[in-house]
Design an enzyme around this catalytic site. Structure first.
Site, PDB file in Angstrom:
ATOM      1  N   SER A 125       0.992  -1.437  -0.505  1.00 17.43           N
ATOM      2  CA  SER A 125      -0.331   0.207  -0.354  1.00 17.43           C
ATOM      3  C   SER A 125       0.834   1.470  -0.374  1.00 17.43           C
ATOM      4  CB  SER A 125      -0.961   0.345   1.088  1.00 17.43           C
ATOM      5  OG  SER A 125      -2.157  -0.818   0.886  1.00 17.43           O
ATOM      6  N   LYS A 159       0.539   3.460  -2.966  1.00 16.89           N
ATOM      7  CA  LYS A 159      -0.481   4.488  -2.869  1.00 16.89           C
ATOM      8  C   LYS A 159      -0.119   5.903  -2.785  1.00 16.89           C
ATOM      9  CE  LYS A 159      -3.583   0.795  -1.802  1.00 16.89           C
ATOM     10  NZ  LYS A 159      -4.285  -0.202  -0.490  1.00 16.89           N
ATOM     11  N   TYR A 166      -3.267  -2.636 -10.688  1.00 13.77           N
ATOM     12  CA  TYR A 166      -3.145  -2.290  -8.821  1.00 13.77           C
ATOM     13  C   TYR A 166      -2.785  -3.531  -8.452  1.00 13.77           C
ATOM     14  CZ  TYR A 166      -5.270  -2.219  -4.195  1.00 13.77           C
ATOM     15  OH  TYR A 166      -4.980  -2.287  -3.134  1.00 13.77           O
ATOM     16  N   TYR A 214      -4.353   3.369   7.669  1.00 10.51           N
ATOM     17  CA  TYR A 214      -5.826   2.648   7.257  1.00 10.51           C
ATOM     18  C   TYR A 214      -6.836   3.052   9.152  1.00 10.51           C
ATOM     19  CZ  TYR A 214      -2.560   0.226   5.085  1.00 10.51           C
ATOM     20  OH  TYR A 214      -2.260  -0.749   4.365  1.00 10.51           O
ATOM     21  N   VAL A 268       1.042  -4.040   3.749  1.00  6.98           N
ATOM     22  CA  VAL A 268       1.050  -5.187   4.778  1.00  6.98           C
ATOM     23  C   VAL A 268       2.508  -6.263   3.770  1.00  6.98           C
ATOM     24  CG1 VAL A 268      -1.112  -5.684   4.714  1.00  6.98           C
ATOM     25  CG2 VAL A 268      -0.105  -6.395   2.587  1.00  6.98           C
TER      26      VAL A 268
HETATM   27  N1  GLN Z   1      -2.404  -5.893  -2.020  1.00  6.21           N
HETATM   28  C1  GLN Z   1      -2.576  -5.844  -0.626  1.00  6.21           C
HETATM   29  C2  GLN Z   1      -4.296  -5.602  -0.672  1.00  6.21           C
HETATM   30  O1  GLN Z   1      -4.519  -4.697  -1.667  1.00  6.21           O
HETATM   31  C3  GLN Z   1      -2.919  -3.996  -0.630  1.00  6.21           C
HETATM   32  C4  GLN Z   1      -3.207  -3.548   0.952  1.00  6.21           C
HETATM   33  C5  GLN Z   1      -2.456  -3.009   1.955  1.00  6.21           C
HETATM   34  O2  GLN Z   1      -1.193  -2.288   2.025  1.00  6.21           O
HETATM   35  N2  GLN Z   1      -2.441  -2.353   2.823  1.00  6.21           N
HETATM   36  O3  GLN Z   1      -4.918  -5.895  -0.066  1.00  6.21           O
END
Ligand code: GLN
Length: 303
Positions: A61, A64, A187, A239, A257
């Site tokens: 993430s 992003k 994505y 988050y 993650v």
């Molecule tokens: N690939 C993960 C997802 O889309 C990325 C989420 C994350 O890093 N929080 O669920």
């Protein structure tokens, strides 16, 4: 600074064993849980690293932030902010519930729903959105070595049912322009970008440095855009753990993650930590601890 981060690394490693490596895809579940790296890049030019700071990991993430910058450059801020909000979600990053009740307007660009809209903004305007994104990440980090881990990308696609559900819901609500398959493909690949702590600290330095690239000083962002992205990171970067992180650390940051967290100290440093074990909200356990120790020992925070 070097002895400080060596000491922080040692202390942060003490919490390893209490978290859980991401296991939603097999490619991430195999990462050794005891890895720990930290890199600090300063606006004045200093750079300090410790532990596994030169080992690549899945940025997940954290990507992003790069897609947000590219989408803002591609369609402009007015168009983008009509399609994504700027409020913390208070929900898990991959939740569908809010999207349904709020008619397809994702709360912010850093939850999955918002990030998928941001990726759509790029995908709908480019035949090779990921090449463009890699170009941006390479320019920001100053290295051509940035690549996509295709094993992770395939694994994301094979197990991405929840993200597919989000994308289809967004399409039915009129907030996706490109084909769902194309947006999801982009994505999954952006999540699978592999970088080191050193690369990420360098790539995020413009956010600490009024938009300037770490090495050349080239203006990559306006100071206003850098400030606004930092504000979004402070309120939405971790988050539904963002409040607790602000309490403990007090810095704008983005987690993934894969176990990475990048934090910004405006006017001073960009810091990246990586430790794969996560807390129950999906944020690196030892990474958070390391940043908390850093902010406390240096008394640097935005407050
Ligand atoms: N690939 C993960 C997802 O889309 C990325 C989420 C994350 O890093 N929080 O669920």
């Amino acid at each position: 600074m070097q002895s400080l981060i060596d000491e922080i690394a040692e202390r942060a490693r003490e919490v390893i064993g209490r978290g859980k490596v991401a296991d939603y895809i097999p490619a991430l579940a195999q990462i050794p849980s005891r890895k720990f790296g930290m890199a600090i890049c300063g606006v004045e030019g200093g750079e300090y690293v410790t532990g596994d700071a030169d080992e690549t990991f899945s940025i997940q993430s954290i990507s992003k932030v790069f897609t947000l910058i590219l989408a803002l450059q591609t369609i402009g801020s007015t168009a983008l902010w009509k399609r994504v909000g700027r409020e913390p979600s208070g929900n898990a990053f991959n939740s569908l519930v809010q999207l349904e009740s709020e008619q397809g307007l994702p709360r912010n660009p850093f939850i999955n729903a918002g990030a998928i809209v941001v990726t759509d903004a790029i995908t709908a305007h480019s035949v090779s959105p990921i090449l463009q994104l890699l170009g941006l990440v390479r320019r920001f980090s100053g290295t051509e070595q940035i690549y996509i881990d295709e094993v992770v990308a395939r694994s994301e696609a094979e197990h991405g049912h929840r993200n597919a559900a989000i994308a289809h819901l967004l399409k039915s609500q009129g907030n996706l322009k490109a084909r769902v398959e194309d947006v999801l493909a982009a994505y999954y690949r952006q999540c699978a970008i592999a970088m080191t702590c050193r690369d990420l600290a360098r790539a995020f330095l413009p956010l600490a440095n009024g938009g300037k690239q770490y090495e050349t000083g080239e203006k990559l962002l306006t100071p206003l855009r850098a400030k606004r992205i930092n504000s979004l990171l402070l309120t939405c970067g971790l988050y539904d753990g963002v409040g607790n992180f602000a309490f403990r650390v007090g810095l704008p940051a983005k987690s993934g993650v894969g176990g990475g967290i990048v934090a910004i100290i405006p006017g001073k440093y960009a810091i990246c930590v990586w430790s794969p074990e996560l807390d129950e909200l999906g944020n690196s356990l030892a990474g958070t601890r390391a940043l908390e120790l850093f902010a406390r020992k240096t008394r640097l925070s935005v407050f």
